[in-house]
Design an enzyme around this catalytic site. Structure first.
Site, short mmCIF file in Angstrom:
data_model
loop_
_atom_site.label_atom_id
_atom_site.label_comp_id
_atom_site.label_asym_id
_atom_site.label_seq_id
_atom_site.Cartn_x
_atom_site.Cartn_y
_atom_site.Cartn_z
N LYS A 105 0.81 -1.22 0.00
CA LYS A 105 0.00 0.00 0.00
C LYS A 105 0.85 1.27 0.00
O LYS A 105 2.04 1.26 0.30
CB LYS A 105 -1.01 -0.04 1.15
CG LYS A 105 -2.17 -0.99 0.80
CD LYS A 105 -3.30 -0.97 1.78
CE LYS A 105 -4.41 -1.90 1.26
NZ LYS A 105 -5.47 -2.12 2.25
N ARG A 123 -3.73 -10.06 4.85
CA ARG A 123 -4.12 -10.08 3.43
C ARG A 123 -2.94 -9.62 2.60
O ARG A 123 -2.50 -8.48 2.74
CB ARG A 123 -5.34 -9.16 3.26
CG ARG A 123 -5.99 -9.23 1.91
CD ARG A 123 -7.22 -8.33 1.85
NE ARG A 123 -7.81 -8.35 0.53
CZ ARG A 123 -7.39 -7.61 -0.47
NH1 ARG A 123 -6.39 -6.77 -0.32
NH2 ARG A 123 -7.97 -7.71 -1.65
N1 HH2 Z 1 -7.59 -3.79 0.84
C1 HH2 Z 1 -7.94 -3.83 -0.47
C2 HH2 Z 1 -9.02 -4.61 -0.90
N2 HH2 Z 1 -9.72 -5.37 -0.03
N3 HH2 Z 1 -10.07 -6.14 2.18
C3 HH2 Z 1 -9.74 -6.13 3.48
N4 HH2 Z 1 -10.42 -6.88 4.36
N5 HH2 Z 1 -8.69 -5.36 3.96
C4 HH2 Z 1 -7.96 -4.57 3.13
O1 HH2 Z 1 -7.05 -3.87 3.62
C5 HH2 Z 1 -8.29 -4.55 1.74
C6 HH2 Z 1 -9.37 -5.37 1.29
C7 HH2 Z 1 -7.15 -3.03 -1.45
O2 HH2 Z 1 -6.09 -3.76 -1.99
P1 HH2 Z 1 -6.12 -4.54 -3.40
O3 HH2 Z 1 -7.21 -5.57 -3.43
O4 HH2 Z 1 -4.77 -5.08 -3.65
O5 HH2 Z 1 -6.37 -3.43 -4.49
P2 HH2 Z 1 -7.64 -2.98 -5.35
O6 HH2 Z 1 -8.69 -2.51 -4.38
O7 HH2 Z 1 -7.10 -1.87 -6.23
O8 HH2 Z 1 -8.13 -4.15 -6.14
#
Ligand code: HH2
Length: 263
Positions: A205, A240
């Site tokens: 992040k 995660r």
């Molecule tokens: N962060 C993201 C998405 N889902 N779910 C939980 N429970 N906690 C988190 O911190 C979280 C999450 C964002 O990361 P990512 O899925 O890699 O990116 P994007 O939202 O651009 O798909």
């Protein structure tokens, strides 16, 4: 929890797994690397991301979930804010619903969890992905997040989700300044008294990029591992991560230190 984004626009791995075959292959690689859960998402929630309609999101995640559950016993979670997507994903074999809006986007997600017996991750987000990073401000950061999560837990309980099925997540990067994210990590154990296992997502992040001066998300793996170890040391139960092999190693070492035992 290994991250599998079946999207064209996720902040770190957008496009990479936007294809069922490649997505499933990556899921199985994460299983081999030691993932205990595979989190499948079909809508990016990065700051400024545009929303995706339920049919498009369902078409992205359901074929991938169906294939993964045929190949492994490792449980699948679905990262969605929408009850229609959650319902179809659970029918396809997902056993956990990961709602980044903590039931604020579509409260019927709780009904889907209650009826299906799925686990439910309730994450805190201030605002929506479209506006959450426009100068987020808190008077009492940890207190406000705790209060909001307590409200989400109460809502889920009223819908019939048993407490033992609920997990919470303070939502690193979701309507928080860089310093807010550091404070949350520093004070993670303040959330344990809510009585639900803690999930945390720091992987690659932007706040890690800011600390280390790294613009490219894929270069933030080492920094993520440090933050993940801190999270486990403070009591987080689910990490995660995009980088499962590294996350598993850091979690196991941090867990051993926390328990003062090699296990
Ligand atoms: N962060 C993201 C998405 N889902 N779910 C939980 N429970 N906690 C988190 O911190 C979280 C999450 C964002 O990361 P990512 O899925 O890699 O990116 P994007 O939202 O651009 O798909």
């Amino acid at each position: 929890m290994g991250i599998l984004n079946v999207t064209p626009d996720s902040f770190s791995d957008g496009r990479k797994f936007f294809d069922t075959r490649r997505a499933v292959a990556h899921a199985m690689e994460m299983v081999r690397d030691g993932a205990d859960i595979i989190d499948v998402g079909g809508e990016s929630t990065r700051p400024g991301a545009l929303p995706v309609d339920a049919d498009t999101e369902t078409d992205r995640v359901v074929p991938v979930i169906e294939k993964i559950v045929r190949l492994t016993r490792v449980p699948v979670s679905v990262d969605t804010r929408k009850s229609a997507v959650a319902r179809r994903a659970v029918r396809a074999g997902a056993r956990i619903i990961n709602d980044v809006s903590g039931l604020h986007h579509d409260a019927r997600i709780a009904d889907v969890a209650a009826r299906s017996g799925a686990g439910l991750i309730l994450m805190h987000m201030k605002g929506t992905p479209a506006d959450m990073q426009r100068a987020p401000r808190y008077r009492d950061l940890v207190g406000e997040i705790r209060k909001s999560l307590a409200g989400s837990i109460a809502r889920a309980r009223r819908a019939g989700v048993p407490k033992r099925k609920i997990l919470i997540d303070p939502g690193i990067g979701f309507g928080k300044s860089f310093d807010d994210n550091l404070t949350i990590l520093h004070r993670l154990d303040d959330f344990l008294s809510l009585g639900c296992p803690l999930c945390i997502g720091v992987s690659r992040k932007a706040f890690i990029g800011r600390v280390l001066g790294l613009e490219v998300p894929a270069e933030r793996v080492d920094g993520s591992v440090a933050a993940q170890a801190i999270a486990v040391m403070s009591g987080a139960r689910i990490i995660r991560s995009h980088d499962v092999r590294q996350a598993v190693a850091s979690a196991r070492v941090a867990d051993a230190v926390r328990n003062e035992s090699v296990g």
